[in-house]
Design an enzyme around this catalytic site. Structure first.
Site, PDB file in Angstrom:
ATOM      1  N   ARG A  48       0.796  -1.222   0.000  1.00 52.44           N
ATOM      2  CA  ARG A  48       0.000   0.000   0.000  1.00 52.44           C
ATOM      3  C   ARG A  48       0.831   1.276   0.000  1.00 52.44           C
ATOM      4  O   ARG A  48       0.617   2.164  -0.813  1.00 52.44           O
ATOM      5  CB  ARG A  48      -0.887   0.065   1.265  1.00 52.44           C
ATOM      6  CG  ARG A  48      -2.287  -0.407   1.084  1.00 52.44           C
ATOM      7  CD  ARG A  48      -2.831  -0.834   2.419  1.00 52.44           C
ATOM      8  NE  ARG A  48      -2.030  -1.949   2.864  1.00 52.44           N
ATOM      9  CZ  ARG A  48      -2.269  -3.207   2.510  1.00 52.44           C
ATOM     10  NH1 ARG A  48      -3.291  -3.500   1.769  1.00 52.44           N
ATOM     11  NH2 ARG A  48      -1.469  -4.182   2.906  1.00 52.44           N
ATOM     12  N   THR A  49       1.755   1.372   0.946  1.00 52.04           N
ATOM     13  CA  THR A  49       2.440   2.651   1.122  1.00 52.04           C
ATOM     14  C   THR A  49       3.250   3.007  -0.122  1.00 52.04           C
ATOM     15  O   THR A  49       3.165   4.128  -0.629  1.00 52.04           O
ATOM     16  CB  THR A  49       3.335   2.612   2.376  1.00 52.04           C
ATOM     17  OG1 THR A  49       2.525   2.192   3.472  1.00 52.04           O
ATOM     18  CG2 THR A  49       3.934   3.964   2.673  1.00 52.04           C
ATOM     19  N   LYS A  77      25.513  -5.019  -1.820  1.00 60.18           N
ATOM     20  CA  LYS A  77      26.982  -5.014  -1.954  1.00 60.18           C
ATOM     21  C   LYS A  77      27.637  -4.394  -0.731  1.00 60.18           C
ATOM     22  O   LYS A  77      28.845  -4.211  -0.692  1.00 60.18           O
ATOM     23  CB  LYS A  77      27.396  -4.206  -3.194  1.00 60.18           C
ATOM     24  CG  LYS A  77      26.843  -4.729  -4.498  1.00 60.18           C
ATOM     25  CD  LYS A  77      27.373  -3.867  -5.648  1.00 60.18           C
ATOM     26  CE  LYS A  77      26.679  -4.177  -6.947  1.00 60.18           C
ATOM     27  NZ  LYS A  77      26.933  -3.140  -7.955  1.00 60.18           N
ATOM     28  N   ARG A  98      11.470   3.637   3.777  1.00 59.07           N
ATOM     29  CA  ARG A  98      11.040   2.644   4.782  1.00 59.07           C
ATOM     30  C   ARG A  98      12.232   1.767   5.115  1.00 59.07           C
ATOM     31  O   ARG A  98      12.917   1.271   4.224  1.00 59.07           O
ATOM     32  CB  ARG A  98       9.895   1.783   4.263  1.00 59.07           C
ATOM     33  CG  ARG A  98       9.568   0.639   5.217  1.00 59.07           C
ATOM     34  CD  ARG A  98       8.329  -0.102   4.841  1.00 59.07           C
ATOM     35  NE  ARG A  98       7.138   0.691   5.100  1.00 59.07           N
ATOM     36  CZ  ARG A  98       5.895   0.222   4.993  1.00 59.07           C
ATOM     37  NH1 ARG A  98       5.697  -1.028   4.635  1.00 59.07           N
ATOM     38  NH2 ARG A  98       4.854   0.994   5.236  1.00 59.07           N
ATOM     39  N   HIS A 126       5.240   6.067  11.741  1.00 56.53           N
ATOM     40  CA  HIS A 126       4.732   5.966  10.365  1.00 56.53           C
ATOM     41  C   HIS A 126       3.818   7.187  10.144  1.00 56.53           C
ATOM     42  O   HIS A 126       2.603   7.072  10.063  1.00 56.53           O
ATOM     43  CB  HIS A 126       3.967   4.648  10.211  1.00 56.53           C
ATOM     44  CG  HIS A 126       3.680   4.226   8.803  1.00 56.53           C
ATOM     45  ND1 HIS A 126       3.800   5.077   7.710  1.00 56.53           N
ATOM     46  CD2 HIS A 126       3.264   3.028   8.304  1.00 56.53           C
ATOM     47  CE1 HIS A 126       3.465   4.392   6.615  1.00 56.53           C
ATOM     48  NE2 HIS A 126       3.143   3.165   6.945  1.00 56.53           N
TER      49      HIS A 126
HETATM   50  C1  NCD Z   1       1.639  -0.838   8.340  1.00 54.73           C
HETATM   51  C2  NCD Z   1       3.138  -0.693   8.494  1.00 54.73           C
HETATM   52  O1  NCD Z   1       3.896  -0.956   7.561  1.00 54.73           O
HETATM   53  O2  NCD Z   1       3.521  -0.300   9.583  1.00 54.73           O
HETATM   54  N1  NCD Z   1       1.251  -1.019   7.013  1.00 54.73           N
HETATM   55  C3  NCD Z   1       1.004   0.084   6.257  1.00 54.73           C
HETATM   56  O3  NCD Z   1       1.879   0.869   5.960  1.00 54.73           O
HETATM   57  N2  NCD Z   1      -0.276   0.304   5.876  1.00 54.73           N
HETATM   58  C4  NCD Z   1       1.016  -1.800   9.250  1.00 54.73           C
HETATM   59  C5  NCD Z   1       1.568  -3.180   9.358  1.00 54.73           C
HETATM   60  O4  NCD Z   1       2.476  -3.576   8.640  1.00 54.73           O
HETATM   61  O5  NCD Z   1       1.036  -3.919  10.195  1.00 54.73           O
END
Ligand code: NCD
Length: 285
Positions: A48-49, A77, A98, A126
């Site tokens: 999703r993100t 590497k 991320r 997040h």
């Molecule tokens: C979340 C995350 O990555 O923290 N997912 C997201 O970005 N919608 C929640 C999760 O992974 O449980």
């Protein structure tokens, strides 16, 4: 240059302005980010993100360098995060990062020549998920985000979405929190707001809930519980309440609840797209 590493980096005025513009993005395809390039740098899995940032960028005429699988990048590497950030800063106008370690985003921001947006740093934060979670409440609650009874369920110790959302919601007056989890998955003490109640039993709080925020157990961060809410439990929720989940869902909410008008977890994804469109425009244009 404005990095977005934590909910602490954004104030109420910024957030309200973003939410007020978010719903205008519904059918918006513009060229406001034409000639801008975003790097999506993901050291942890994401559906999703990363896609949401991708879509938000492309809908505004921009382009994306997607690095979704660092196995195929120079990290394998032995390249440091810092060197990768310097590299991508020379090729793009913003970096969405991320990474599995708390603090990684601050390390990145220190060396970056372009804004860094935290898309999840391990068990840390997040903040863009919080923008969309907050918007979901705002949008479904007559543009109000105070005086709510919020019940959060699941892995409150390791889930980063909960931590950022608690920070945001505790800024608004009158919000009361119920935290439901096994004792070893409780929210860290330093994040517990004053108006909060902790329990292991959802039945104690579910009928007194405006917003139910369900999360999955973070098995990749060492949690090994299993839990799921039943339809009978969910039906104890008030008729006007809403049910949210950042997704991915494992077994926490039965699919039979998906068509219930209180279920907002799929809508959240669309709201996320709108919020990220406004955010990227703020950051880059
Ligand atoms: C979340 C995350 O990555 O923290 N997912 C997201 O970005 N919608 C929640 C999760 O992974 O449980």
């Amino acid at each position: 240059m404005q990095h977005l590493l934590s909910v602490d980096d954004i104030n109420e005025k910024f957030i309200l302005d973003l939410w007020e513009r978010a719903s205008d993005q519904k059918d918006n395809f513009s060229s406001s980010l034409k000639n801008k390039i975003l790097t999506n740098l993901f050291y942890e899995p994401s559906t999703r993100t990363s896609s949401s940032f991708y879509s938000a960028m492309v809908r505004q005429g921009g382009s994306v360098i997607p690095i979704n699988n660092v196995k195929f990048s120079s990290a394998i590497k032995g390249e440091s995060l810092e060197d990768t950030i310097i590299t991508m800063g020379t090729m793009s106008d913003c970096i969405v990062l991320r990474h599995p370690e708390i603090g990684s985003v601050s390390r990145a921001a220190k060396v970056s020549s372009v804004p860094v947006i935290n898309a999840g740093d391990g068990k840390g934060e997040h903040p863009t998920q919080t923008l969309l979670d907050g918007f979901t409440i705002f949008y479904n609650n007559k543009e109000k985000i105070d005086n709510l009874r919020i019940t959060m369920v699941g892995d409150l110790k390791n889930g980063r979405t909960v931590k950022s959302l608690v920070k945001l919601l505790s800024r608004y007056s009158g919000n009361h929190f119920n935290f439901v989890s096994p004792p070893d998955l409780r929210l860290p003490k330093d994040l517990l707001p004053k108006n909060s109640f902790q329990t292991e039993k959802i039945e104690e709080v579910i009928s007194d809930t405006d917003v139910l925020y369900v999360t999955r157990v973070q098995s990749e961060r060492g949690s090994n519980h299993q839990y799921s809410l039943s339809l009978d439990q969910l039906n104890l929720l008030p008729r006007k309440s809403i049910v949210m989940h950042p997704l991915p869902r494992v077994n926490e909410i039965p699919r039979a609840f998906d068509n219930d008008p209180r279920a907002k977890y799929f809508d959240q994804m669309l709201y996320g797209l709108w919020c990220r469109m406004v955010l990227l425009e703020n950051v880059m244009s």
